[in-house]
Design an enzyme around this catalytic site. Sequence first.
Site, PDB file in Angstrom:
ATOM      1  N   LEU A   1       0.795  -1.232   0.219  1.00 59.18           N
ATOM      2  CA  LEU A   1       0.030   0.052  -0.086  1.00 59.18           C
ATOM      3  C   LEU A   1       0.832   1.205   0.022  1.00 59.18           C
ATOM      4  O   LEU A   1       0.605   2.283  -0.657  1.00 59.18           O
ATOM      5  CB  LEU A   1      -0.808  -0.001   1.370  1.00 59.18           C
ATOM      6  CG  LEU A   1      -1.871  -1.101   1.373  1.00 59.18           C
ATOM      7  CD1 LEU A   1      -2.682  -1.047   2.686  1.00 59.18           C
ATOM      8  CD2 LEU A   1      -3.133  -0.770   0.244  1.00 59.18           C
TER       9      LEU A   1
ATOM     10  N   SER B   1       5.477   2.364   1.038  1.00 58.67           N
ATOM     11  CA  SER B   1       6.557   2.159   1.440  1.00 58.67           C
ATOM     12  C   SER B   1       7.254   3.441   2.044  1.00 58.67           C
ATOM     13  O   SER B   1       7.504   4.370   1.414  1.00 58.67           O
ATOM     14  CB  SER B   1       7.438   1.604   0.593  1.00 58.67           C
ATOM     15  OG  SER B   1       8.744   1.238   0.954  1.00 58.67           O
ATOM     16  N   ALA B   2       7.417   3.588   3.578  1.00 60.59           N
ATOM     17  CA  ALA B   2       7.968   4.514   4.103  1.00 60.59           C
ATOM     18  C   ALA B   2       9.390   4.232   4.412  1.00 60.59           C
ATOM     19  O   ALA B   2      10.342   3.226   3.845  1.00 60.59           O
ATOM     20  CB  ALA B   2       7.347   4.986   5.152  1.00 60.59           C
ATOM     21  N   SER B   3      10.020   5.378   5.181  1.00 60.46           N
ATOM     22  CA  SER B   3      11.552   5.107   5.519  1.00 60.46           C
ATOM     23  C   SER B   3      11.952   3.844   6.311  1.00 60.46           C
ATOM     24  O   SER B   3      13.024   3.513   6.021  1.00 60.46           O
ATOM     25  CB  SER B   3      11.998   6.445   6.467  1.00 60.46           C
ATOM     26  OG  SER B   3      11.107   6.491   7.375  1.00 60.46           O
TER      27      SER B   3
ATOM     28  N   ALA C   1       9.535   1.213   7.293  1.00 61.87           N
ATOM     29  CA  ALA C   1       8.683  -0.056   6.882  1.00 61.87           C
ATOM     30  C   ALA C   1       7.923   0.050   5.726  1.00 61.87           C
ATOM     31  O   ALA C   1       7.809   1.417   5.427  1.00 61.87           O
ATOM     32  CB  ALA C   1       8.095  -0.464   8.066  1.00 61.87           C
ATOM     33  N   GLN C   2       7.278  -1.095   5.205  1.00 68.58           N
ATOM     34  CA  GLN C   2       6.104  -0.884   4.161  1.00 68.58           C
ATOM     35  C   GLN C   2       4.981  -1.637   4.656  1.00 68.58           C
ATOM     36  O   GLN C   2       5.135  -2.623   5.655  1.00 68.58           O
ATOM     37  CB  GLN C   2       6.742  -1.396   2.925  1.00 68.58           C
ATOM     38  CG  GLN C   2       6.917  -2.922   2.801  1.00 68.58           C
ATOM     39  CD  GLN C   2       7.837  -3.303   1.182  1.00 68.58           C
ATOM     40  OE1 GLN C   2       8.761  -2.526   1.040  1.00 68.58           O
ATOM     41  NE2 GLN C   2       7.462  -4.157   0.990  1.00 68.58           N
ATOM     42  N   VAL C   3       3.758  -1.423   4.100  1.00 67.09           N
ATOM     43  CA  VAL C   3       2.646  -1.877   4.662  1.00 67.09           C
ATOM     44  C   VAL C   3       1.793  -2.701   3.389  1.00 67.09           C
ATOM     45  O   VAL C   3       1.998  -2.303   2.050  1.00 67.09           O
ATOM     46  CB  VAL C   3       1.932  -1.054   5.205  1.00 67.09           C
ATOM     47  CG1 VAL C   3       2.112  -0.452   6.716  1.00 67.09           C
ATOM     48  CG2 VAL C   3       1.481   0.379   4.274  1.00 67.09           C
TER      49      VAL C   3
ATOM     50  N   LYS D   1       2.274  -4.473   8.677  1.00 68.53           N
ATOM     51  CA  LYS D   1       3.645  -3.466   8.449  1.00 68.53           C
ATOM     52  C   LYS D   1       5.086  -4.349   8.700  1.00 68.53           C
ATOM     53  O   LYS D   1       5.067  -4.985   9.827  1.00 68.53           O
ATOM     54  CB  LYS D   1       3.413  -2.575   9.684  1.00 68.53           C
ATOM     55  CG  LYS D   1       4.680  -1.448   9.527  1.00 68.53           C
ATOM     56  CD  LYS D   1       4.323  -0.489  10.862  1.00 68.53           C
ATOM     57  CE  LYS D   1       5.425   0.449  10.787  1.00 68.53           C
ATOM     58  NZ  LYS D   1       5.231   1.723  11.770  1.00 68.53           N
TER      59      LYS D   1
ATOM     60  N   ASP E   1       4.601  11.353  15.438  1.00 68.85           N
ATOM     61  CA  ASP E   1       5.141  11.455  14.163  1.00 68.85           C
ATOM     62  C   ASP E   1       4.060  11.988  12.915  1.00 68.85           C
ATOM     63  O   ASP E   1       3.613  11.313  12.282  1.00 68.85           O
ATOM     64  CB  ASP E   1       5.754   9.973  13.671  1.00 68.85           C
ATOM     65  CG  ASP E   1       6.216   9.855  12.299  1.00 68.85           C
ATOM     66  OD1 ASP E   1       6.760  10.986  11.924  1.00 68.85           O
ATOM     67  OD2 ASP E   1       6.433   8.979  11.694  1.00 68.85           O
TER      68      ASP E   1
END
Length: 480
Positions: free
Chosen positions: A143, A145-147, A149-151, A166, A311
């Site tokens: 869905l 991808s961040a710094s 983790a990804q979901v 996650k 955050d």
Amino acid sequence: MNALAFGYDFKEIQDKVSLHLRPWHRSFQFWVRAADIYTGYKVFQLRVSLVKDPQKKQAMWDKQHELAADKIYAMCYDLGGFFLKIAQIIGKPDLAPAAWVKRLVTLCDQAPATPFDAVQLVLEEEFGRSISEIFENFDVNPLGSASIAQVHRARLRGDKNDVVVKVQHPGIQDLMMTDIRNLQAFALYIQKTDIKFDLFSVTKEMEKQIGYEFDFLREANAMERIRRFLYENNKKTPVLVPRVLRGLATRRVLVMDYIDGVPILNLGDEMDKRGINPGGKMATLAKQNILKSLTLAYGQMILKTGFFHADPHPGNILICKGSEVALLDYGQVKDLPDQLRLGFADLVLAMADSNPVKATESYRELGIDTVSNCKNEQQEMLRLAQTMFDTKLPPGVVMLQPFSEDASIKKIGVQSFPEELFSVLRTVHLLRGLSVGLGINYSCAEQWRPIAEEALYNAGRLKGANRTKVSNPGRFFWRY
């Protein structure tokens, strides 16, 4: 040894050398790019100082900001990791030049995705079972991808509802710690040469907070604690918080309820799709409700308990049906000591009352050490407090420029800043950035006044007769 075996050994050596040199390569890349951006601005400042025409000067600044924005975007995108978080922090409409915001705002969820085979390996290592044993469906495309983790969207076996999984990027922790230490060195240099603000303490707090993000069990506990607090202290929770599936939480994997919604950055596009006039009454009411929900939730978390989601960037905010707001990602949370929580409550009252004497006293109580080089110190102290910790923009101002020549930060230097207050500062800047983006000007200090008074009253620091009588603590006062 045959050629095939030799080939495998050589590749293994290559991989080990590459892994060892990766932090050095990242450091080199950061310093080359940061130096280019910084020296570009310093040279430009000398050139623009010779121009007298204000309109020409402004056009030159706009062009310089656009040039720098492209370089900052390229650095954050190419390096990824921690620099995506930096893009989230500085890419606010009220803080950074418009050209920066336009480029950086798209970086919220643009970290390179980890390939699915690596994701599957992490899941099976953490759960000790194959994916097919746990999940009926598992979408291999993330869905987002961040710094860190990804979901992924998935569905558990025997369940009718979707969940979000996650998964932490392998090897990301070491890289991000390298990035933070490089930034700390750069911050030390900048605060000694250009900006009279304790940037190093800010980066130290970031190091501490981001270090927590690699433990998803800690995140699960934080999510449950905040969810319980908001649901128990309101007739209707101001923001939705996902429910953790306790049997499926480990240090590197976290499974939670799926919440259907639109990312707040896509709200304008969603209104266009539905034929809603973004300047009409319906859209304005929806925007007011969104800000009201977020402001109330953060006011209660910060001032009532001191334990809050820390955050707050747009990538963590979903807009659901009926203008409901969902707050995601509890990897960074902050637990303010009572001394700072109550000191901040005092500062909220000082800002809401526009009381320069009380603002000055509150800064001292909070441990914010300042040095003044102006005559009207207390008034400038109030201005500085409102710039840092309130969302309200002065009349006729559409964007604050904290580091302009007339800014309070130029007249009152912040020599030391409590690391733990940085998360509060980030929260206020999120709310102000959202208010600017949504076109609604309001004061979070005014909205938090009854909550701050309640916190001080419960601590025995405010007499009942001095409390403002408010029939509805969640009421909002909008200023256009």
